[in-house]
Design an enzyme around this catalytic site. Structure first.
Site, PDB file in Angstrom:
ATOM      1  N   CYS A 128       4.130  -1.678   9.664  1.00 59.55           N
ATOM      2  CA  CYS A 128       4.476  -0.744   8.593  1.00 59.55           C
ATOM      3  C   CYS A 128       5.815  -0.033   8.773  1.00 59.55           C
ATOM      4  CB  CYS A 128       3.369   0.289   8.443  1.00 59.55           C
ATOM      5  SG  CYS A 128       1.738  -0.433   8.217  1.00 59.55           S
ATOM      6  N   HIS A 171       6.525   5.502   4.434  1.00 61.67           N
ATOM      7  CA  HIS A 171       5.635   4.349   4.329  1.00 61.67           C
ATOM      8  C   HIS A 171       4.469   4.721   3.423  1.00 61.67           C
ATOM      9  CE1 HIS A 171       2.753   1.296   5.021  1.00 61.67           C
ATOM     10  NE2 HIS A 171       2.030   2.000   5.872  1.00 61.67           N
ATOM     11  N   ASN A 198      -1.021  -0.116  -0.058  1.00 68.24           N
ATOM     12  CA  ASN A 198      -0.288  -0.182   1.211  1.00 68.24           C
ATOM     13  C   ASN A 198       0.248  -1.599   1.389  1.00 68.24           C
ATOM     14  OD1 ASN A 198       0.499  -0.421   3.896  1.00 68.24           O
ATOM     15  ND2 ASN A 198      -1.206   0.784   4.694  1.00 68.24           N
TER      16      ASN A 198
END
Length: 312
Positions: free
Chosen positions: A113, A238, A268
């Site tokens: 990430c 993020h 995500n």
């Protein structure tokens, strides 16, 4: 040259939209449960034959077109991903081939990430060192390939897509110093491991670490760039969880910044989340050109990285 700058962005997301209501027919969950815990309303899921390098190429083509540069001038391609199935060739080489580039250096970065911020710093360092002059930096993930669709704790989170940035040499540095690091004792907190790999994480541990430790690290990023948090024009973290993004931006003191909340419509997307969110904000002209923007990624490893850039 004394630095580098981002001159253009581009993003790509698959056509299929997977809503919370549709997920509720697959696992025991609900739209209310998902939105109250992570803030996600829907996400994009790639088709079975839609590969990581294809999505990366589509985002890259858009970024290069927006930059208005000759593709032949690109001499460095850096791709951040943790969902490439093949060991070799890497995704960067495949993207370079799809774009018809000459002979660029091509490498992949796998810090999950936080990957895009790591890749952007790598390109900035290469340009500062004189090893490159025009770089293509891409974050791309197909997390749906590694998702257990019977596990409601993880399948509600993920999305697929790609985002890209064109970075060029600049007399005035517009990409600030990177602050990066890791938490080795939490290296197993986010995992895609084994031959039949599935995404798994220690959600509560990651949430606790991000909400308690990240604000101070994000402030260090601003300090190294000489930017006060209240002077930020944008904050692009993020896109993991709205319950992490909103408190972190508030604790940072970025009171005048546009805060990216693309997680609501994209889920995500790991290494792709920062460039997708930033590309959308720039496309909608929500952040003025030249405004300082904090980019900060965190996740698998447990790794983190961030820098302040000037909005293209």
């Amino acid at each position: 040259m004394t630095g580098s700058r981002v001159v253009a962005l581009g993003h790509y997301q698959p056509e299929r939209v997977l809503t919370n209501d549709e997920l509720a027919t697959m696992v025991e969950t609900s739209d209310e449960w998902i939105q109250s815990r992570v803030g996600i309303r829907e996400r994009r899921i790639a088709a079975p034959d839609e590969q990581v390098d294809e999505m990366a190429w589509r985002a890259a083509e858009k970024a290069v077109a927006n930059a208005g540069i000759d593709k032949a001038e690109i001499d460095f391609v850096v791709v951040a991903t943790c969902t490439a199935i093949d060991r070799s060739p890497n995704i960067a080489a495949r993207v370079a081939n799809r774009l018809g580039l000459g002979s660029p250096a091509a490498l992949d970065v796998n810090t999950a990430c936080s990957g895009f911020a790591h890749a952007l710093a790598t390109a900035d360092h290469a340009i500062r060192a004189g090893a490159a002059s025009k770089a293509l930096v891409i974050g791309v993930e197909k997390l749906s390939d590694f998702t257990d669709w019977t596990d409601r704790s993880t399948c509600v989170l993920i999305g697929d897509g790609a985002g890209a940035a064109v970075v060029v040499a600049s007399d005035e540095p517009e990409i600030g110093p990177v602050v990066w690091g890791s938490v080795p004792e939490m290296s197993d907190a986010v995992r895609i491991e084994g031959h039949d790999a599935k995404f798994a994480q220690e959600g509560q541990s990651v949430f606790r670490w991000t909400t308690t430790q990240l604000p101070a690290i994000a402030k260090q990023v601003c300090e190294k760039s000489g930017i006060a948090p209240e002077d930020l024009g944008g904050v692009v973290l993020h896109q993991a969880n709205l319950r992490i993004i909103e408190p972190l931006a508030k604790r940072l003191g970025a009171v005048n910044a546009v805060v990216a909340k693309d997680v609501v419509e994209s889920g995500n997307t790991s290494a792709a989340s920062i460039p997708i969110a930033l590309s959308k904000l720039v496309e909608r002209r929500e952040i003025p050109s030249g405004a300082p923007v904090l980019l900060f990624g965190f996740g698998g490893g447990l790794s983190y990285a961030g820098q302040v850039i000037r909005c293209p």
